[in-house]
Scaffold this motif. Structure first.
Motif, PDB file in Angstrom:
ATOM      1  N   SER A   3     -77.760  -2.700 -36.989  1.00 14.64           N
ATOM      2  CA  SER A   3     -78.526  -3.865 -37.423  1.00 14.64           C
ATOM      3  C   SER A   3     -77.603  -5.032 -37.749  1.00 14.64           C
ATOM      4  O   SER A   3     -77.949  -6.198 -37.505  1.00 14.64           O
ATOM      5  CB  SER A   3     -79.380  -3.509 -38.643  1.00 14.64           C
ATOM      6  N   HIS A   7     -77.999  -8.631 -36.088  1.00 20.28           N
ATOM      7  CA  HIS A   7     -78.198  -9.853 -36.867  1.00 20.28           C
ATOM      8  C   HIS A   7     -77.190 -10.923 -36.459  1.00 20.28           C
ATOM      9  O   HIS A   7     -77.541 -12.107 -36.347  1.00 20.28           O
ATOM     10  CB  HIS A   7     -78.060  -9.555 -38.368  1.00 20.28           C
ATOM     11  N   THR A  35     -88.935  -4.756 -34.335  1.00 18.02           N
ATOM     12  CA  THR A  35     -87.574  -4.723 -34.898  1.00 18.02           C
ATOM     13  C   THR A  35     -87.047  -6.132 -35.112  1.00 18.02           C
ATOM     14  O   THR A  35     -86.465  -6.443 -36.162  1.00 18.02           O
ATOM     15  CB  THR A  35     -86.625  -3.946 -33.966  1.00 18.02           C
ATOM     16  N   ASP A  39     -85.871  -8.092 -38.513  1.00 17.78           N
ATOM     17  CA  ASP A  39     -84.564  -8.752 -38.601  1.00 17.78           C
ATOM     18  C   ASP A  39     -84.714 -10.202 -39.044  1.00 17.78           C
ATOM     19  O   ASP A  39     -83.968 -10.684 -39.913  1.00 17.78           O
ATOM     20  CB  ASP A  39     -83.864  -8.716 -37.238  1.00 17.78           C
TER      21      ASP A  39
END
Length: 261
Positions: A3, A7, A35, A39
Motif C-alpha cells: 500500500s 500511495h 482499493t 487509498d
C-alpha cells in the motif's frame, strides 16, 4: 505491490496530471476500484491529495512541492485581494441588488465573494460558503444565518476544499450562487487554474436555482485550463466595462443576462 508503494505512485501520478479518476488509477496500478477509493480516502486525510467526485486532485501543498520555487505557485489571498479592488467593489454592489431577503445564497471562495459578503451584512439571508474570508466578514452579524461547509483547510487561500466540502454541497438547495473563476475564454468556457476548486464550483452550480458569475474584465480571457462550466450554464454575468464584447455576446445568445458594473 504494498500500500505504501501504491500511495506513492498515486501521488506521483497526480503531480504529473493534476487530476485522475478512480478508474484510471485502478487500471494503471492494476488493483480494484474499491482499493483505490480506500487509498484516496487515506491520502486525503493525510493532506497528500484532495478527494473529488469520482477521483482525486493534487492538494495545494502537493502542487506547490511539485512546482518547486516557480512563480506559478498560488498567489496568497491578501495579495489577490489588493488587485483591481475598485472593480471588485463595483461588481459586489451590483451583485447584492439581486439578493432578496430571506433567500439562501451560496458564496464561492475568492476575493470578490468576500466583497459581496461585506455588503450582505444586516440582511436577513442565509449564506452558505467554504470561504474563511466570508466567515470573517459575517461571523458577528446576527442578521445573517451563516452555514460553513467542511473540508480540508487551504491556508494560502483561506478556504476549505475536498471531498467533505463536495459531500456537504450535495445536501444544499440554494436560491442563488455567486460564482468566481480565473478566466472566461472566447469560446465561452468558464475556467479555473486550481484542480481542487473546479469540482467544488461544479457542485455549487448544481445546488442553485440561479447562477451568477462575477468576473471582472481582467478575467477575459484570464487564466486557467480546467473547465468549470459554459456560459450557457450561467443565468447572470456581472462584469466590468472592459470585458471582451464578443464573449459577452456569447452569454446573451445563451439567454444569459449581462450586467456591467
Amino acid at each position: 505491490m504494498t500500500s505504501r508503494k501504491r500511495h506513492a505512485k498515486i501521488v506521483e501520478s497526480l503531480r504529473s496530471t493534476g487530476v485522475a479518476s478512480v478508474r484510471e488509477l485502478a487500471e494503471n496500478l492494476q488493483v480494484s476500484e474499491s482499493t483505490i477509493r480506500r487509498d484516496l480516502t487515506l491520502l486525503d486525510r493525510d493532506g497528500e491529495l484532495v478527494r473529488t467526485y469520482g477521483g482525486a486532485a493534487m492538494s495545494p501543498r502537493g502542487s506547490a512541492e511539485a512546482a518547486g520555487e516557480e512563480a506559478a505557485a498560488e498567489v496568497p489571498f491578501d495579495v489577490v485581494a489588493s488587485r483591481d479592488e475598485a472593480l471588485k467593489v463595483a461588481m459586489a454592489e451590483e451583485a447584492v441588488k439581486l439578493v432578496e431577503d430571506d433567500s439562501v445564497i451560496v458564496l464561492d471562495i475568492g476575493t470578490t465573494p468576500r466583497a459581496i459578503a461585506r455588503r450582505l451584512r444586516g440582511r436577513p439571508v442565509t449564506v452558505i460558503t467554504s470561504s474563511l474570508a466570508v466567515l470573517d466578514e459575517l461571523r458577528d452579524d446576527d442578521a445573517v444565518r451563516l452555514v460553513m461547509l467542511g473540508g480540508v483547510l487551504r491556508r494560502n487561500y483561506q478556504s476549505l476544499v475536498g471531498s467533505l466540502t463536495e459531500q456537504a454541497l450535495r445536501q444544499v438547495s440554494a436560491d442563488l450562487l455567486f460564482l468566481s473563476c480565473t478566466g472566461v475564454r472566447p469560446s465561452g468556457h468558464v475556467v479555473d487554474n486550481m484542480a481542487v476548486e473546479a469540482p467544488l464550483k461544479q457542485a455549487m452550480i448544481e445546488t442553485a436555482g440561479k447562477v451568477v458569475l462575477v468576473a471582472a474584465e481582467t478575467k477575459f480571457p484570464g487564466t486557467g485550463s480546467l473547465r468549470v462550466c459554459a456560459l450557457s450554464d450561467i443565468d447572470v454575468l456581472i462584469t466590468t466595462s472592459g470585458a471582451d464584447p464578443d464573449t459577452l455576446q456569447l452569454c446573451r445568445e445563451a439567454d444569459g443576462k449581462v450586467i456591467l458594473a
